[in-house]
Design an enzyme around this catalytic site. Structure first.
Site, PDB file in Angstrom:
ATOM      1  N   TYR A 114     -15.908-132.541  84.562  1.00 50.60           N
ATOM      2  CA  TYR A 114     -16.763-133.151  83.217  1.00 50.60           C
ATOM      3  C   TYR A 114     -16.782-134.568  83.469  1.00 50.60           C
ATOM      4  O   TYR A 114     -15.430-134.614  84.514  1.00 50.60           O
ATOM      5  CB  TYR A 114     -15.955-132.859  82.401  1.00 50.60           C
ATOM      6  CG  TYR A 114     -16.652-133.730  81.176  1.00 50.60           C
ATOM      7  CD1 TYR A 114     -17.582-133.336  80.175  1.00 50.60           C
ATOM      8  CD2 TYR A 114     -15.705-134.081  80.428  1.00 50.60           C
ATOM      9  CE1 TYR A 114     -18.071-133.151  79.100  1.00 50.60           C
ATOM     10  CE2 TYR A 114     -16.353-134.837  79.368  1.00 50.60           C
ATOM     11  CZ  TYR A 114     -17.791-134.523  78.879  1.00 50.60           C
ATOM     12  OH  TYR A 114     -17.922-134.911  77.221  1.00 50.60           O
ATOM     13  N   LYS A 214     -18.208-126.091  73.176  1.00 53.98           N
ATOM     14  CA  LYS A 214     -19.022-125.711  73.701  1.00 53.98           C
ATOM     15  C   LYS A 214     -19.092-124.930  73.082  1.00 53.98           C
ATOM     16  O   LYS A 214     -19.220-123.891  71.725  1.00 53.98           O
ATOM     17  CB  LYS A 214     -18.463-126.265  74.783  1.00 53.98           C
ATOM     18  CG  LYS A 214     -17.903-127.471  75.911  1.00 53.98           C
ATOM     19  CD  LYS A 214     -19.715-128.593  75.324  1.00 53.98           C
ATOM     20  CE  LYS A 214     -19.553-130.177  74.976  1.00 53.98           C
ATOM     21  NZ  LYS A 214     -18.576-130.318  76.817  1.00 53.98           N
TER      22      LYS A 214
HETATM   23  C1  LIG Z   1     -17.685-131.690  77.235  1.00 56.30           C
HETATM   24  C2  LIG Z   1     -16.704-130.478  77.960  1.00 56.30           C
HETATM   25  C3  LIG Z   1     -15.011-131.346  78.128  1.00 56.30           C
HETATM   26  C4  LIG Z   1     -14.695-132.528  77.847  1.00 56.30           C
HETATM   27  O1  LIG Z   1     -14.211-132.157  75.663  1.00 56.30           O
HETATM   28  P1  LIG Z   1     -14.604-132.348  74.416  1.00 56.30           P
HETATM   29  O2  LIG Z   1     -14.930-131.475  73.792  1.00 56.30           O
HETATM   30  O3  LIG Z   1     -16.400-133.347  74.629  1.00 56.30           O
HETATM   31  O4  LIG Z   1     -13.553-133.888  74.295  1.00 56.30           O
HETATM   32  C5  LIG Z   1     -13.860-130.970  79.191  1.00 56.30           C
HETATM   33  N1  LIG Z   1     -14.393-130.524  80.270  1.00 56.30           N
HETATM   34  C6  LIG Z   1     -15.713-129.311  80.070  1.00 56.30           C
HETATM   35  C7  LIG Z   1     -16.541-129.027  81.351  1.00 56.30           C
HETATM   36  C8  LIG Z   1     -16.599-130.118  79.205  1.00 56.30           C
HETATM   37  O5  LIG Z   1     -18.228-129.467  79.220  1.00 56.30           O
END
Ligand SMILES: *Cc1c(COP(=O)(O)O)cnc(C)c1O
Length: 396
Positions: A114, A214
């Protein structure tokens, strides 16, 4: 009231799966405990809660019944002793890294990450004299490439699988055995698969992190994070970083994640089925040069994915023969898919990693991580598959 039987099968546990209800009413759904602090019966009770001799809540940055229910449920689904809910995925990852590594230590990580995680590891950790040794995803499934990077100052091995945004699949069991042999800790970002499709702890990971923003939340309405691990590790994280830096999850957000989680199994099944259809359609499209989806037999890590995942989840990446220019046309021409970052929502989202989620990578770093300039990432939603396909078709 307490519910004692949570079911023996995954789909049932996802719906039930909380033993401590913390409510005096007969609610089916426990209330949201929107309170910053908690009353003590008397001084002795307060002293007991503070020392840990008595069960109880003292302050919501440290513990809260609604947040506690989410933590309990995630620990059950991930198969770990404990879990910590955090304000975001990034604060979960930062809490892990900052707890485990000290000046002079190093971390070994696959560099398909990420964008925010990459920036944290690549830019931020240097100021604490913590060195991150990156390995490309193409080299990450061969112990011969990983082991030489590990030494007695390695405090953490870190991967994301499937990885963002190229959908490389990294062998969790392989990394777990390297971590165990070198007496170090191994963390997996399980965001792309969710707690339903992949169980890193059962494959030997010590720590599982998530962006709960997510799939766990699943409705695009909160920011949140998760750290699932043994009680020994969560205690270290709470005491050394979490309680002091304070990235607590709001009880309201915890309640929304609990609500979202109830449909996790059916959502992930549907996301996976639809993504498979869309990926196969893309693979046969004359304007598409390459499709990255772990469920396709053409995917270089398909067999590893089939071994360690229950299904292949809802994220697809693809490149068009017309390169960047053709990609721009698609991004600007979709009508149903929404041009937005993030993933795992009910709505199909489309974005361009090189200029959006992975803009923290230089051109050279993008190349090393295997992220083509024209790559498009699609988070397949819960719409009818034919509507998603028709939309992409007209945009191309
Ligand atoms: C979005 C995401 C993050 C970061 O998460 P946030 O909730 O936006 O801080 C970390 N790892 C992955 C794989 C992500 O898709």
């Amino acid at each position: 009231m307490s519910q004692t039987y949570t079911g023996s099968r995954e789909e049932t546990r996802i719906v039930h799966g909380i033993k401590s209800c913390h409510t005096t009413s007969m609610d089916l759904v426990p209330p949201i405990h929107m309170t910053s602090t908690f009353k003590f019966r008397d001084q002795a009770h307060g002293a007991g809660v503070f020392s840990g001799a008595e069960d109880g809540f003292l302050y919501t940055r440290i513990s809260n019944p609604t947040v506690g229910q989410l933590q309990e449920k995630i620990a059950l689904l991930e198969g770990t002793e404990d879990a910590i809910a955090t304000s975001s995925g990034m604060s979960a990852i930062a809490s892990v890294v900052m707890t485990l590594a000290r000046p002079g230590d190093n971390i070994v990580a696959c560099n398909a990450l990420y964008g925010g995680t990459f920036a944290l590891m690549h830019e931020h950790l240097a100021q604490f004299d913590i060195n991150v040794r990156f390995i490309s995803p193409a080299d990450s499934n061969d112990a011969g490439n990983i082991v030489p990077l590990v030494d007695n100052k390695t405090r953490l091995l870190y991967i994301e699988t499937p990885a963002n945004p190229t959908l490389d699949v990294i062998d969790i069991g392989l990394w777990a055995s390297i971590a165990a042999n070198n007496n170090t800790i191994f963390a997996v970002d399980n965001t792309f698969a969710s707690s339903y499709l992949q169980k890193p702890a059962a494959l030997g990971a010590d720590i599982v992190v998530h962006s709960a923003t997510k799939y766990l939340g699943g409705h695009g309405d909160i920011i949140g994070g998760i750290i699932a691990a043994s009680s020994e590790i969560t205690t270290r994280i709470r005491e050394s970083y979490f309680n002091h830096f304070g990235p607590a999850m709001s009880p309201f957000n915890a309640w929304l994640v609990l609500r979202g989680l109830k449909t996790l199994a059916i959502r992930m099944n549907r996301h996976s089925d639809t993504a498979m259809k869309v990926a196969m359609w893309l693979e046969n499209h004359p304007k598409v040069s390459r499709v990255y989806y772990p469920g396709l037999v053409s995917h270089p890590n398909h067999l590893i994915a089939a071994k360690q995942m229950k299904d292949f989840s809802g994220i697809i990446a693809f490149e068009l023969k017309g390169g960047m220019a053709a990609g721009k046309t698609v991004l600007d021409s979709v009508k149903l898919s929404t041009l937005a970052v993030s993933l795992g929502d009910c709505e199909t989202l489309i974005q361009h990693p090189a200029s959006m989620t992975h803009s923290t990578y230089s051109a050279e770093e993008l190349k090393k991580a295997g992220i083509a300039e024209g790559l498009i990432r699609l988070s397949v939603g819960l719409e009818h598959p034919d509507d998603i396909i028709e939309d992409l078709d007209q945009a191309m």
